[in-house]
Scaffold this motif. Sequence first.
Motif, short mmCIF file in Angstrom:
data_model
loop_
_atom_site.label_atom_id
_atom_site.label_comp_id
_atom_site.label_asym_id
_atom_site.label_seq_id
_atom_site.Cartn_x
_atom_site.Cartn_y
_atom_site.Cartn_z
N GLY A 130 -67.03 79.97 -9.80
CA GLY A 130 -66.45 79.10 -8.80
C GLY A 130 -67.14 77.76 -8.73
O GLY A 130 -67.61 77.21 -9.73
N GLY A 131 -67.21 77.20 -7.52
CA GLY A 131 -67.82 75.89 -7.32
C GLY A 131 -66.78 74.82 -7.03
O GLY A 131 -65.57 75.10 -6.92
N TYR A 132 -67.27 73.61 -6.93
CA TYR A 132 -66.40 72.47 -6.62
C TYR A 132 -66.78 71.29 -7.50
O TYR A 132 -67.95 71.04 -7.74
CB TYR A 132 -66.52 72.09 -5.14
CG TYR A 132 -65.65 70.91 -4.74
CD1 TYR A 132 -64.33 71.11 -4.34
CD2 TYR A 132 -66.14 69.61 -4.78
CE1 TYR A 132 -63.52 70.04 -3.98
CE2 TYR A 132 -65.34 68.53 -4.41
CZ TYR A 132 -64.03 68.75 -4.01
OH TYR A 132 -63.22 67.69 -3.67
N GLY A 133 -65.77 70.58 -7.97
CA GLY A 133 -66.01 69.39 -8.76
C GLY A 133 -64.71 68.76 -9.19
O GLY A 133 -63.69 69.44 -9.34
N LEU A 134 -64.74 67.45 -9.37
CA LEU A 134 -63.55 66.71 -9.81
C LEU A 134 -62.38 66.96 -8.84
O LEU A 134 -61.24 67.15 -9.26
CB LEU A 134 -63.18 67.07 -11.25
CG LEU A 134 -64.29 66.86 -12.29
CD1 LEU A 134 -63.85 67.38 -13.64
CD2 LEU A 134 -64.68 65.41 -12.37
N PHE A 135 -62.70 66.99 -7.55
CA PHE A 135 -61.72 67.08 -6.46
C PHE A 135 -61.02 68.43 -6.38
O PHE A 135 -59.98 68.55 -5.73
CB PHE A 135 -60.67 65.97 -6.57
CG PHE A 135 -61.27 64.58 -6.57
CD1 PHE A 135 -61.73 64.00 -5.40
CD2 PHE A 135 -61.40 63.87 -7.75
CE1 PHE A 135 -62.28 62.74 -5.41
CE2 PHE A 135 -61.95 62.61 -7.77
CZ PHE A 135 -62.40 62.04 -6.59
N THR A 136 -61.53 69.44 -7.02
CA THR A 136 -60.89 70.76 -6.94
C THR A 136 -61.92 71.87 -6.81
O THR A 136 -63.02 71.77 -7.35
CB THR A 136 -60.04 71.06 -8.20
OG1 THR A 136 -60.86 70.96 -9.36
CG2 THR A 136 -58.87 70.11 -8.31
#
Length: 457
Positions: A130-136
């Motif tokens: 998972g995680g978050y990056g590039l607005f997603t």
Amino acid sequence: MKRIFLFLIFSNILFGQEKLVFDNINIQTGIDYQNENYLVFDNSEFYYFKDFNSNTWNKKDILYNQIPTSKDFPYNFFHIKNKNYFVYKGCGTVYEFKNDSILRIDNSFEHKSQFNASTFIYHDEIYYFGGYGLFTFKNILTKYDFKTREWELVKYSDHNNIPEPRSHALTYLIDDDLYVIGGFTENYETNLTTTTNKALNDIWKLNLTTKKWTFLGNLKNKNFHIIEKLGYLASKNNLFFDNGKLYQIDFKNEILKSTEPKGKYTFSLLEQYNSKRNEIFYVLSNSDESNRKYEIIVENFDDYKSDFINEEDLFESNNSTQNILLVLVVLSISLVIFYFLKKKSKPQHENKIILKDSNFYFKDKAISNLLSEENELLYFFFKHKHQALPMNEVVDFFSKNDATPYNTLTKKKDLVLSGLKQKLAFILEVEEDDLFIIQKNTEDKRIKEIQLNPRYF
């Protein structure tokens, strides 16, 4: 006297102190079981260490450092097979810490796509979920291959049954099963561009041998969530997490226990459990927001714990895990029957992804879960949808006219294409292998070609 003088000249240990306090939380901690040291890093020039059997913290120069200079220390610490590693928090670059030096060992790059991912070690390999990056938000699983020194995407066996994308999830590994609990995801209940993310209360299990996800249920207690910088730890076959109270999750008996509220359960951060010594290694913040301080604490875990006075069911309903699994089996059989019936029927025109005004749509709804590189690659395929493209042209698409090695571009192409296929297959409810037509060039059989399947595009 002469020997002491020479030691002071050549030693790079700068000082010793019993208390270690910082003015900010931009630090990283780790446990070096091989040398029996607790480690703290806060910049690229030096680090702190304390022997398991000592009460004194020592500050030591880092002799050689290949990590880029930054105000914080944006790397996760891992101890594998008696070696210490740092991995970029957004996934990507990997460094080894040895002989008071930090050396880069990977052939990758800073992905910047899995910040606040749930990290774990399985079969001596590093994983990011998972995680978050590039607005997603993400629900992908990536792992680092120490042989190729590259990251690879772990493909799930059933892309129709996977958790919602998320960051900040608790993870707990029991043998070959990874438990994923809660986290945060995009809030689609509002049209505001900036809003509070939605908290998740579900529990999933991923078998790392079969790569199959199983939904176990929803948490009955909706009041505790992971907050950025807070930690959690596994000890003695249980998962512990503190946020105002200390919580214990007993998976075997499906029970959630909690203590009375305590200040240290509110202000403790980055907790790690030392299984050799039954100690907890953590950062303790004070409550003065105008003069925040962060102290490094090592404490016996039995002293850190309090009596668990509250006990409740872990899951929202009183159904046992066996009943939940039975329901899932019935649902799985229904999905299989539905899939084969649908496969026999002729596809309708609306079961296609279309390109309109530089945006992709499926059944009149915009597709918004693609990463920027995945979106650009799909656009590239659409521009050539009526012709078969040699695979080397697809690799060249990722070239930015720089000196990036062709093998690296090829691996990047495979990673982006795999992610794109996984998401498109999920949207269209088809097999990933059906999305593209793969063939050999009619004139030169050595050339492999790829083309969008007009059945779905």
